[in-house]
Design an enzyme around this catalytic site. Structure first.
Site, PDB file in Angstrom:
ATOM      1  N   ASP A 216      -7.507 110.104   1.474  1.00  0.00           N
ATOM      2  CA  ASP A 216      -7.237 111.541   1.327  1.00  0.00           C
ATOM      3  C   ASP A 216      -6.850 111.922  -0.110  1.00  0.00           C
ATOM      4  O   ASP A 216      -5.815 112.553  -0.332  1.00  0.00           O
ATOM      5  CB  ASP A 216      -6.100 111.972   2.273  1.00  0.00           C
ATOM      6  CG  ASP A 216      -6.238 111.428   3.677  1.00  0.00           C
ATOM      7  OD1 ASP A 216      -7.371 111.376   4.179  1.00  0.00           O
ATOM      8  OD2 ASP A 216      -5.204 111.055   4.281  1.00  0.00           O
TER       9      ASP A 216
ATOM     10  N   GLU B 156     -10.676 119.748   9.303  1.00  0.00           N
ATOM     11  CA  GLU B 156      -9.475 119.407   8.522  1.00  0.00           C
ATOM     12  C   GLU B 156      -9.868 119.288   7.055  1.00  0.00           C
ATOM     13  O   GLU B 156     -10.999 119.561   6.671  1.00  0.00           O
ATOM     14  CB  GLU B 156      -8.853 118.093   9.030  1.00  0.00           C
ATOM     15  CG  GLU B 156      -9.751 116.887   8.906  1.00  0.00           C
ATOM     16  CD  GLU B 156      -9.172 115.631   9.550  1.00  0.00           C
ATOM     17  OE1 GLU B 156      -8.052 115.681  10.092  1.00  0.00           O
ATOM     18  OE2 GLU B 156      -9.859 114.595   9.544  1.00  0.00           O
TER      19      GLU B 156
END
Length: 339
Positions: A31, A238
């Site tokens: 991420d 997301e």
């Protein structure tokens, strides 16, 4: 989220075909939120660990406990791990699951934004402050009022305003909210209903809170209609990110269970944004999550895959590759492995 079958993959061959290699190999990172601060690249990733928790659709096996900041002097230089920048035990309100963070810089201070679960198992987003881009960061005693779900991404606009984009389905709990209100009764919309969208809120001048109630970020199809929940190869799941390129705001995100990074463009930070296409085709591992950052006049996609762990979905490694735009500003779709 089901564990992805990896039995058919020859990882030696896959790593030869990969367009990029992990930036660090001594820890697992995911991420990646990348920024250039003071002429240097700083990457704010999740720090993946093996916690021995079984796989489930809520992502309980993603049991991260702290953040490390990775720095690079240039896009081709060695990536340096600057050690622990913040730990969950030092966040008064947070109980567990330090998921995907982001960072911002204003007036000589650095701000780390991060989601974590409170004792009631509900995610909120917190902020921690440091005098250095690598920390150590000191967390505010309470989460940001009005924040919820996961995946904060903070964007600095041309006028010096900062906006936070956030939200994520399934384990990220976005499906439990309507109009910024939580209810355990709320569910993901049906396939023929309008998809749930991410949220955006302008940040307060002190960077520690919201200056307004979060607003929905509308993502539209080519005909100007909102994307539907059943349009799983295009709808938001997301991993929000925002960048600005040649007069347009580019909102990018992950489609989650279809494993694509997509983007949509608009004329202001609030949208609406019109779907434009894919940035990155699926990587090895269940998740895909990214950032886009300009470095020395070129644009780069920071992303992750599970190649180093040989396909373990929650043990990921951060990578980087250049992105290119065509004359109309369309991002050229990237294949993560050369066929």
């Amino acid at each position: 989220m089901p564990e992805v079958s990896i039995e058919h993959i020859d990882f030696e061959e896959l790593n030869r075909k990969a367009i990029s290699q992990p930036l660090v190999k001594h820890i697992y990172t995911a991420d990646p939120s990348a920024h250039v601060f003071n002429g240097k690249i700083y990457i704010y990733p999740s720090h993946d660990i093996e916690a021995g928790i079984p796989f489930d659709d809520l992502g309980s096996h993603f049991a991260m406990e702290d953040y490390h900041v990775i720095s690079m002097d240039s896009i081709s230089s060695e990536a340096v791990d600057n050690g622990v920048a913040l730990q969950v035990k030092d966040v008064p309100w947070a109980e567990r699951q330090m998921w995907a963070p982001d960072a911002a810089h204003k007036d000589g201070k650095y701000y780390l934004y991060f989601p974590a679960k409170k004792a009631d198992d509900i995610f909120q987003i917190g902020v921690a402050v440091a005098d250095s881009p690598v920390g150590p960061f000191v967390a505010e005693p309470l989460p940001i009022e009005g924040s919820y779900s996961i995946d904060p991404a903070v964007f600095e606009d041309k006028d010096g305003s900062f906006y936070m984009y956030f939200g994520g389905l399934w384990g990220g709990q976005l499906q439990s909210y309507r109009n910024n209100q939580y209810s355990a009764e709320n569910q993901e919309p049906k396939a023929d209903e309008v998809a749930l969208n991410p949220l955006v809120a302008k940040l307060s001048d002190d960077m520690l809170g919201f200056a307004e109630a979060p607003k929905e970020v509308l993502i539209l199809d080519e005909n100007g209609n909102p994307l539907l929940a059943g349009d799983t190869e295009r709808r938001f799941f997301e991993a929000s990110w925002m960048h600005f390129y040649q007069g347009k705001y580019y909102f990018s995100y992950s489609t989650g269970d279809t494993h694509l990074l997509c983007y949509a463009t608009g004329d202001n930070p609030y949208g609406p944004f019109t779907y434009q296409g894919r940035i990155l085709n699926p990587v090895v591992g269940w998740t895909t999550h990214h950032s886009i950052c300009e470095v020395d006049g070129k644009w780069y996609l920071f992303y992750h895959d599970s190649s180093l762990s040989e396909g373990v979905t929650h043990l990921r490694s951060v990578k980087v590759t250049e992105i290119t735009y065509d004359v109309e500003g369309k991002i050229q779709t990237i294949e993560p492995y050369i066929h």
